[in-house]
Design a protein around this motif. Structure first.
Motif, PDB file in Angstrom:
ATOM      1  N   TYR A  76       0.834  -1.204   0.000  1.00 38.22           N
ATOM      2  CA  TYR A  76       0.000   0.000   0.000  1.00 38.22           C
ATOM      3  C   TYR A  76       0.868   1.253   0.000  1.00 38.22           C
ATOM      4  CZ  TYR A  76      -2.973  -3.652   1.927  1.00 38.22           C
ATOM      5  OH  TYR A  76      -3.626  -4.821   2.140  1.00 38.22           O
ATOM      6  N   PRO A  77       0.418   2.318  -0.659  1.00 43.75           N
ATOM      7  CA  PRO A  77       1.199   3.558  -0.649  1.00 43.75           C
ATOM      8  C   PRO A  77       1.113   4.318   0.676  1.00 43.75           C
ATOM      9  CG  PRO A  77      -0.791   3.836  -1.952  1.00 43.75           C
ATOM     10  CD  PRO A  77      -0.729   2.391  -1.562  1.00 43.75           C
ATOM     11  N   GLU A  78       0.039   4.123   1.419  1.00 45.37           N
ATOM     12  CA  GLU A  78      -0.097   4.796   2.713  1.00 45.37           C
ATOM     13  C   GLU A  78      -0.710   3.819   3.709  1.00 45.37           C
ATOM     14  OE1 GLU A  78      -4.327   7.036   1.962  1.00 45.37           O
ATOM     15  OE2 GLU A  78      -2.470   8.107   1.567  1.00 45.37           O
ATOM     16  N   THR A  79      -0.749   4.214   4.982  1.00 43.10           N
ATOM     17  CA  THR A  79      -1.216   3.307   6.031  1.00 43.10           C
ATOM     18  C   THR A  79      -2.689   2.973   5.851  1.00 43.10           C
ATOM     19  OG1 THR A  79      -1.743   5.151   7.479  1.00 43.10           O
ATOM     20  CG2 THR A  79       0.437   4.207   7.672  1.00 43.10           C
ATOM     21  N   GLN A  80      -3.052   1.764   6.252  1.00 38.38           N
ATOM     22  CA  GLN A  80      -4.433   1.317   6.183  1.00 38.38           C
ATOM     23  C   GLN A  80      -5.131   1.399   7.537  1.00 38.38           C
ATOM     24  OE1 GLN A  80      -5.829   0.335   3.124  1.00 38.38           O
ATOM     25  NE2 GLN A  80      -3.919   1.279   2.484  1.00 38.38           N
ATOM     26  N   THR A  81      -4.368   1.316   8.601  1.00 36.41           N
ATOM     27  CA  THR A  81      -4.918   1.414   9.953  1.00 36.41           C
ATOM     28  C   THR A  81      -4.081   2.416  10.742  1.00 36.41           C
ATOM     29  OG1 THR A  81      -3.532  -0.350  10.832  1.00 36.41           O
ATOM     30  CG2 THR A  81      -5.644  -1.003   9.902  1.00 36.41           C
ATOM     31  N   GLU A  82      -4.629   2.833  11.862  1.00 36.04           N
ATOM     32  CA  GLU A  82      -3.893   3.777  12.709  1.00 36.04           C
ATOM     33  C   GLU A  82      -2.697   3.098  13.368  1.00 36.04           C
ATOM     34  OE1 GLU A  82      -6.215   6.005  15.422  1.00 36.04           O
ATOM     35  OE2 GLU A  82      -7.712   6.528  13.930  1.00 36.04           O
ATOM     36  N   SER A  83      -2.766   1.807  13.595  1.00 35.99           N
ATOM     37  CA  SER A  83      -1.648   1.097  14.213  1.00 35.99           C
ATOM     38  C   SER A  83      -0.437   1.056  13.287  1.00 35.99           C
ATOM     39  CB  SER A  83      -2.058  -0.330  14.564  1.00 35.99           C
ATOM     40  OG  SER A  83      -3.073  -0.315  15.523  1.00 35.99           O
ATOM     41  N   GLN A  84      -0.663   1.060  11.987  1.00 30.84           N
ATOM     42  CA  GLN A  84       0.445   1.032  11.044  1.00 30.84           C
ATOM     43  C   GLN A  84       1.184   2.367  11.001  1.00 30.84           C
ATOM     44  OE1 GLN A  84      -1.285  -0.124   7.316  1.00 30.84           O
ATOM     45  NE2 GLN A  84      -1.062  -2.303   7.758  1.00 30.84           N
ATOM     46  N   GLU A  85       0.556   3.441  11.434  1.00 34.41           N
ATOM     47  CA  GLU A  85       1.184   4.761  11.380  1.00 34.41           C
ATOM     48  C   GLU A  85       2.414   4.845  12.279  1.00 34.41           C
ATOM     49  OE1 GLU A  85      -1.686   7.725  12.266  1.00 34.41           O
ATOM     50  OE2 GLU A  85      -2.896   7.289  10.493  1.00 34.41           O
ATOM     51  N   ILE A  86       2.464   4.015  13.323  1.00 33.11           N
ATOM     52  CA  ILE A  86       3.555   4.099  14.282  1.00 33.11           C
ATOM     53  C   ILE A  86       4.886   3.760  13.630  1.00 33.11           C
ATOM     54  CG2 ILE A  86       4.485   3.076  16.396  1.00 33.11           C
ATOM     55  CD1 ILE A  86       1.536   2.709  17.257  1.00 33.11           C
ATOM     56  N   GLY A  87       4.973   2.690  12.880  1.00 37.58           N
ATOM     57  CA  GLY A  87       6.239   2.285  12.303  1.00 37.58           C
ATOM     58  C   GLY A  87       6.318   2.449  10.804  1.00 37.58           C
ATOM     59  N   TRP A  88       5.415   3.238  10.218  1.00 44.33           N
ATOM     60  CA  TRP A  88       5.368   3.339   8.756  1.00 44.33           C
ATOM     61  C   TRP A  88       6.616   3.998   8.196  1.00 44.33           C
ATOM     62  CZ3 TRP A  88       2.115   0.779   5.798  1.00 44.33           C
ATOM     63  CH2 TRP A  88       2.069   1.088   4.446  1.00 44.33           C
ATOM     64  N   ASP A  89       7.010   5.122   8.758  1.00 47.72           N
ATOM     65  CA  ASP A  89       8.229   5.803   8.308  1.00 47.72           C
ATOM     66  C   ASP A  89       9.363   5.411   9.242  1.00 47.72           C
ATOM     67  OD1 ASP A  89       6.916   7.144   6.240  1.00 47.72           O
ATOM     68  OD2 ASP A  89       6.210   8.669   7.626  1.00 47.72           O
ATOM     69  N   SER A  90      10.038   4.336   8.913  1.00 47.78           N
ATOM     70  CA  SER A  90      11.052   3.805   9.821  1.00 47.78           C
ATOM     71  C   SER A  90      12.461   4.295   9.492  1.00 47.78           C
ATOM     72  CB  SER A  90      11.026   2.278   9.796  1.00 47.78           C
ATOM     73  OG  SER A  90      11.293   1.813   8.495  1.00 47.78           O
ATOM     74  N   GLU A  91      12.618   5.108   8.446  1.00 40.61           N
ATOM     75  CA  GLU A  91      13.951   5.631   8.161  1.00 40.61           C
ATOM     76  C   GLU A  91      14.316   6.665   9.224  1.00 40.61           C
ATOM     77  OE1 GLU A  91      11.589   6.049   5.561  1.00 40.61           O
ATOM     78  OE2 GLU A  91      12.082   4.127   4.665  1.00 40.61           O
ATOM     79  N   PRO A  92      15.547   6.661   9.698  1.00 40.04           N
ATOM     80  CA  PRO A  92      15.932   7.651  10.709  1.00 40.04           C
ATOM     81  C   PRO A  92      15.928   9.064  10.118  1.00 40.04           C
ATOM     82  CG  PRO A  92      17.820   6.346  10.015  1.00 40.04           C
ATOM     83  CD  PRO A  92      16.615   5.752   9.363  1.00 40.04           C
ATOM     84  N   LEU A  93      15.550  10.027  10.941  1.00 35.59           N
ATOM     85  CA  LEU A  93      15.493  11.415  10.493  1.00 35.59           C
ATOM     86  C   LEU A  93      16.880  12.020  10.366  1.00 35.59           C
ATOM     87  CD1 LEU A  93      12.476  12.595  12.655  1.00 35.59           C
ATOM     88  CD2 LEU A  93      12.482  11.936  10.254  1.00 35.59           C
ATOM     89  N   VAL A  94      17.813  11.517  11.159  1.00 39.70           N
ATOM     90  CA  VAL A  94      19.177  12.028  11.145  1.00 39.70           C
ATOM     91  C   VAL A  94      20.098  10.884  10.744  1.00 39.70           C
ATOM     92  CG1 VAL A  94      20.981  13.080  12.558  1.00 39.70           C
ATOM     93  CG2 VAL A  94      18.599  13.623  12.992  1.00 39.70           C
ATOM     94  N   ASN A  95      21.135  11.196   9.972  1.00 37.25           N
ATOM     95  CA  ASN A  95      22.088  10.180   9.553  1.00 37.25           C
ATOM     96  C   ASN A  95      22.792   9.603  10.784  1.00 37.25           C
ATOM     97  OD1 ASN A  95      23.788   8.558   8.124  1.00 37.25           O
ATOM     98  ND2 ASN A  95      25.100  10.206   7.381  1.00 37.25           N
ATOM     99  N   PRO A  96      22.756   8.284  10.983  1.00 40.72           N
ATOM    100  CA  PRO A  96      23.355   7.710  12.193  1.00 40.72           C
ATOM    101  C   PRO A  96      24.880   7.611  12.079  1.00 40.72           C
ATOM    102  CG  PRO A  96      22.391   5.978  10.873  1.00 40.72           C
ATOM    103  CD  PRO A  96      22.072   7.273  10.185  1.00 40.72           C
ATOM    104  N   ASP A  97      25.539   8.736  12.118  1.00 42.78           N
ATOM    105  CA  ASP A  97      27.001   8.767  12.047  1.00 42.78           C
ATOM    106  C   ASP A  97      27.548   8.465  13.433  1.00 42.78           C
ATOM    107  OD1 ASP A  97      29.585   9.148  11.291  1.00 42.78           O
ATOM    108  OD2 ASP A  97      29.481  11.338  11.275  1.00 42.78           O
ATOM    109  N   ARG A  98      28.249   7.353  13.574  1.00 40.34           N
ATOM    110  CA  ARG A  98      28.734   6.920  14.876  1.00 40.34           C
ATOM    111  C   ARG A  98      29.895   7.774  15.381  1.00 40.34           C
ATOM    112  NH1 ARG A  98      25.396   3.992  17.591  1.00 40.34           N
ATOM    113  NH2 ARG A  98      26.431   2.052  17.974  1.00 40.34           N
ATOM    114  N   SER A  99      30.555   8.503  14.519  1.00 40.18           N
ATOM    115  CA  SER A  99      31.683   9.315  14.973  1.00 40.18           C
ATOM    116  C   SER A  99      31.224  10.696  15.460  1.00 40.18           C
ATOM    117  CB  SER A  99      32.692   9.487  13.837  1.00 40.18           C
ATOM    118  OG  SER A  99      32.097  10.179  12.752  1.00 40.18           O
ATOM    119  N   ASP A 100      29.968  11.034  15.289  1.00 42.99           N
ATOM    120  CA  ASP A 100      29.450  12.326  15.726  1.00 42.99           C
ATOM    121  C   ASP A 100      29.230  12.280  17.241  1.00 42.99           C
ATOM    122  OD1 ASP A 100      28.389  14.806  15.933  1.00 42.99           O
ATOM    123  OD2 ASP A 100      26.577  14.395  14.762  1.00 42.99           O
ATOM    124  N   ARG A 101      29.983  13.062  17.998  1.00 43.99           N
ATOM    125  CA  ARG A 101      29.926  13.035  19.454  1.00 43.99           C
ATOM    126  C   ARG A 101      28.669  13.709  19.996  1.00 43.99           C
ATOM    127  NH1 ARG A 101      32.680   9.712  22.186  1.00 43.99           N
ATOM    128  NH2 ARG A 101      32.940  11.159  23.880  1.00 43.99           N
TER     129      ARG A 101
END
Length: 115
Positions: A62-87
């Protein structure tokens, strides 16, 4: 002759039970349990597409969520790049001699309290 009608005898429970038993046995004689199933070869491609579609995850179906429960994990990409060297974002535990000793002492104290 038109005025003479036979009165129907009301069957008792024994006769009703016997009639129902005969009907049940007659149905059992005519029923056949089918245990061998197969896919219609003319609709095999459609069936396989349906199975593959059902096996996909909801984000691929599906292009978008079908239930409200799916909205929780629908956009699972991190908002910030997980750079491990960033203190600024990563606060790792740093062990020195004192902190290592206190961590061991603390874990021993917890294990004795749990017993």
């Amino acid at each position: 002759m038109a005025g003479h009608q036979k009165e129907k005898a009301v069957p008792d429970e024994v006769h009703q039970n016997q009639i129902l038993r005969e009907l049940y046995l007659k149905e059992l004689r005519t029923q056949k349990l089918n245990t061998q199933y197969h896919v219609n070869p003319l609709r095999r491609v459609r069936f396989l597409n349906l199975i593959h579609h059902a096996a996909q995850g909801p984000r691929k179906k599906y292009p978008e969520t079908q239930t409200e429960s799916q909205e929780i994990g629908w956009d699972s990409e991190p908002l910030v790049n997980p750079d491990r060297s960033d203190r600024r974002l990563n606060h790792f535990k740093v062990y020195n001699d004192i902190t290592l000793y206190s961590a061991k002492l603390w874990s021993l104290g917890e294990s004795s309290v749990r017993k």
